[in-house]
Design an enzyme around this catalytic site. Structure first.
Site, PDB file in Angstrom:
ATOM      1  CE  LYS A  27      -4.863   0.497   0.338  1.00 58.08           C
ATOM      2  NZ  LYS A  27      -5.390  -0.323   0.135  1.00 58.08           N
TER       3      LYS A  27
HETATM    4  P1  NAD Z   1     -13.256   7.360  -2.997  1.00 59.61           P
HETATM    5  O1  NAD Z   1     -12.040   7.976  -2.827  1.00 59.61           O
HETATM    6  O2  NAD Z   1     -13.629   6.514  -4.577  1.00 59.61           O
HETATM    7  O3  NAD Z   1     -14.644   7.298  -1.848  1.00 59.61           O
HETATM    8  C1  NAD Z   1     -14.458   7.395  -1.095  1.00 59.61           C
HETATM    9  C2  NAD Z   1     -15.229   8.330  -0.295  1.00 59.61           C
HETATM   10  O4  NAD Z   1     -15.834   8.117   0.975  1.00 59.61           O
HETATM   11  C3  NAD Z   1     -15.644   9.079  -0.656  1.00 59.61           C
HETATM   12  O5  NAD Z   1     -16.895   9.760  -1.329  1.00 59.61           O
HETATM   13  C4  NAD Z   1     -15.761  10.765   0.378  1.00 59.61           C
HETATM   14  O6  NAD Z   1     -16.455  11.387   0.802  1.00 59.61           O
HETATM   15  C5  NAD Z   1     -16.094   9.042   1.219  1.00 59.61           C
HETATM   16  N1  NAD Z   1     -15.153   9.252   3.220  1.00 59.61           N
HETATM   17  C6  NAD Z   1     -14.252  10.074   3.172  1.00 59.61           C
HETATM   18  N2  NAD Z   1     -14.082   9.655   4.646  1.00 59.61           N
HETATM   19  C7  NAD Z   1     -15.214   9.893   5.149  1.00 59.61           C
HETATM   20  C8  NAD Z   1     -15.757   9.897   6.268  1.00 59.61           C
HETATM   21  N3  NAD Z   1     -15.513   9.865   7.931  1.00 59.61           N
HETATM   22  N4  NAD Z   1     -17.196   9.429   6.722  1.00 59.61           N
HETATM   23  C9  NAD Z   1     -18.075   9.385   5.143  1.00 59.61           C
HETATM   24  N5  NAD Z   1     -17.566   9.496   4.670  1.00 59.61           N
HETATM   25  C10 NAD Z   1     -16.150   9.258   4.412  1.00 59.61           C
HETATM   26  O7  NAD Z   1     -12.156   6.226  -2.159  1.00 59.61           O
HETATM   27  P2  NAD Z   1     -12.734   4.495  -3.129  1.00 59.61           P
HETATM   28  O8  NAD Z   1     -11.460   4.130  -3.770  1.00 59.61           O
HETATM   29  O9  NAD Z   1     -13.886   4.207  -2.839  1.00 59.61           O
HETATM   30  O10 NAD Z   1     -12.338   3.306  -1.706  1.00 59.61           O
HETATM   31  C11 NAD Z   1     -13.255   3.715  -0.570  1.00 59.61           C
HETATM   32  C12 NAD Z   1     -12.644   2.697   1.186  1.00 59.61           C
HETATM   33  O11 NAD Z   1     -13.110   1.335   0.204  1.00 59.61           O
HETATM   34  C13 NAD Z   1     -11.198   2.270   0.797  1.00 59.61           C
HETATM   35  O12 NAD Z   1     -11.052   1.680   2.225  1.00 59.61           O
HETATM   36  C14 NAD Z   1     -10.426   1.633   0.277  1.00 59.61           C
HETATM   37  O13 NAD Z   1      -9.272   1.038   1.098  1.00 59.61           O
HETATM   38  C15 NAD Z   1     -11.145   0.578  -0.109  1.00 59.61           C
HETATM   39  N6  NAD Z   1     -11.256   0.009  -1.112  1.00 59.61           N
HETATM   40  C16 NAD Z   1     -10.882   0.457  -2.460  1.00 59.61           C
HETATM   41  C17 NAD Z   1     -10.382  -0.350  -3.784  1.00 59.61           C
HETATM   42  C18 NAD Z   1     -10.975  -0.125  -5.023  1.00 59.61           C
HETATM   43  O14 NAD Z   1     -10.413  -0.772  -6.189  1.00 59.61           O
HETATM   44  N7  NAD Z   1     -11.112   1.389  -5.233  1.00 59.61           N
HETATM   45  C19 NAD Z   1     -10.860  -2.381  -3.503  1.00 59.61           C
HETATM   46  C20 NAD Z   1     -11.126  -2.343  -2.073  1.00 59.61           C
HETATM   47  C21 NAD Z   1     -11.759  -1.561  -1.066  1.00 59.61           C
END
Ligand code: NAD
Length: 418
Positions: free
Chosen positions: A107
């Site tokens: 990461k």
């Molecule tokens: P992203 O940046 O597209 O979206 C994150 C969202 O969470 C945004 O809408 C943001 O405004 C919101 N957010 C941030 N802090 C917040 C809070 N305190 N309360 C409520 N909402 C909040 O990111 P993403 O890629 O969708 O990732 C989200 C989660 O999923 C992370 O934990 C990431 O590690 C995990 N994840 C992502 C992927 C991927 O393929 N993108 C894969 C596995 C896991």
């Protein structure tokens, strides 16, 4: 390993120790499996649009190198630290092993707020980070992907910076790229579709009909929005969502098409006219059938775990539930937990497909990709559910056991080097 001192890293270690105890793993074997193999901290000066120069901190952690190159996302967020990145790298290791991918976990992150920067600054920062990381990354060494705060454009800049250094195009250095640069069909949607697919499996397991089931989603970003849209396509009603700006609620179900238009225009879910405003915390406590935390780590804690009112907790985010909350939830048999390393594994699985397609320069159809993805997720789900029932352990412990055991076996066969 004080260098990783951070609540999220302690949480990942606590989970590991619980599983190691369950597996009766000797103390002497644990540090090698638990602690990251390598960590890099880099200093990133960039010229800003206002003429000033700012220095950002960047991190990359490679958890283990036993099964192949390392793989993991890159996060842009003001609170990113080395310890948080190390925890996320550790979870990536168990996730890749659970789904049978030939990777160790990694990461990376930069402590910055991309929403308060102009695109040219984000580009300079991304390119500078890539430049500093060149000795530590490569298609056979460590491959990055999007995570919170990063997207296809950021991946394109990484690919371009790395390729300029190599002297030829190297699409396999990152996944989650635009299609035009060797990205994979279905990658952008993979994590959210996987979350929804597994929520449907869980619904079958507990006898819940997803038609008209209610859903609440914390974090309406890539993972949260695609999970919501896919669950809606299964007939479910999305009644509450939130993002960093706050939450919204509509008992009749939110119109996601209109919500997407609103988010595209305002970059926030708040202010949507067809819903009432609620707090972020209220979204987590909304009575619903499926709750999808898809934002940050440590959102479900000992403070709110007893108050959550869902049938399925589908962990889209990494590490949304603390071990203390887990202990409380384990007493609440009415809640079925889809643990993060299983629930959100769709992203890394299709990232793996993208890497394979790039290495072969041979691209697959979306139908083929989705079939292969669901096959892998179904196998992992079946195995975790079977182990959980047979050994009378939680779904999380069962998932971590499979992942940790696979890495442990590979390390035992190979020797001390990786
Ligand atoms: P992203 O940046 O597209 O979206 C994150 C969202 O969470 C945004 O809408 C943001 O405004 C919101 N957010 C941030 N802090 C917040 C809070 N305190 N309360 C409520 N909402 C909040 O990111 P993403 O890629 O969708 O990732 C989200 C989660 O999923 C992370 O934990 C990431 O590690 C995990 N994840 C992502 C992927 C991927 O393929 N993108 C894969 C596995 C896991």
């Amino acid at each position: 390993m004080e260098v990783y001192d951070h609540p999220t890293f302690h949480m990942a270690c606590q989970q590991f120790d619980l599983v190691a105890d369950h597996l009766e793993m000797p103390e002497s074997e644990r540090p090698r499996l638990k602690y990251p193999k390598r960590a890099m901290i880099v200093s990133l000066p960039i010229h800003c649009e206002d003429g000033s120069t700012k220095v950002y901190s960047g991190f990359r952690v490679q958890h283990h190198l036993t099964l192949g190159p390392t793989k993991g996302g890159l996060r842009f967020h003001p609170e990113v630290t080395l310890g948080e990145v190390a925890a996320l790298a550790m979870w990536m290791s168990w996730k890749c092993a659970l789904t049978g991918l030939p990777y160790g976990g990694a990461k990376g992150g930069i402590a910055c707020d991309p929403h308060r920067m102009v695109p040219s600054e984000v580009e300079r920062l991304t390119r500078r980070y890539t430049q500093e990381m060149i000795p530590f990354i490569g298609p056979q060494v460590d491959i990055m992907a999007p995570d919170m705060g990063t997207d296809e454009q950021v991946m394109a800049w990484i690919m371009d910076s790395y390729s300029m250094h190599a002297g030829y195009s190297v699409p396999s250095i990152v996944t989650g790229k635009p299609l035009s640069l060797g990205g994979s069909l279905g990658r952008r949607e993979a994590t959210g579709r996987g979350v929804a697919h597994l929520a449907a499996r869980a619904a079958d397991t507990i006898g819940l009909d997803l038609k008209n089931a209610t859903v609440a989603v914390q974090g309406y970003g890539n993972v949260g929005a695609v999970s919501a849209q896919t669950l809606e396509s299964f007939g479910a009603k999305i009644i509450a969502v939130s993002d960093v700006s706050g939450g919204i609620f509509n008992a009749k179900g939110l119109d996601l098409k209109k919500l997407s238009e609103h988010v595209a225009k305002n970059r926030a879910v708040t202010g949507f006219s067809e819903a009432e405003p609620i707090s972020n915390e209220q979204v987590l406590l909304t009575p619903c059938d499926v709750l999808v935390p898809a934002a940050m780590e440590r959102q479900i804690t000992e403070k709110n775990a007893a108050k959550i009112q869902c049938r399925i907790l589908a962990e889209g985010a990494n590490g949304p539930t603390t071990p203390e909350a887990d202990a409380i939830l384990s007493q609440r048999e009415e809640i079925f937990i889809l643990p993060d390393i299983l629930c959100n594994a769709g992203g890394v699985v299709v990232s793996y497909f993208e890497w394979v397609q790039d290495l072969q320069s041979f691209f697959w159809s979306e139908t083929e990709i989705m079939q292969k993805l669901y096959h892998i997720l179904d196998e992992a789900y079946d195995r975790v559910l079977r182990n959980s029932r047979k050994q009378k352990i939680s779904m999380r412990t069962a998932a971590l056991c499979v992942g940790i055991q696979r890495v442990r076996e590979a390390k035992a066969i190979r020797g001390l080097f990786p």
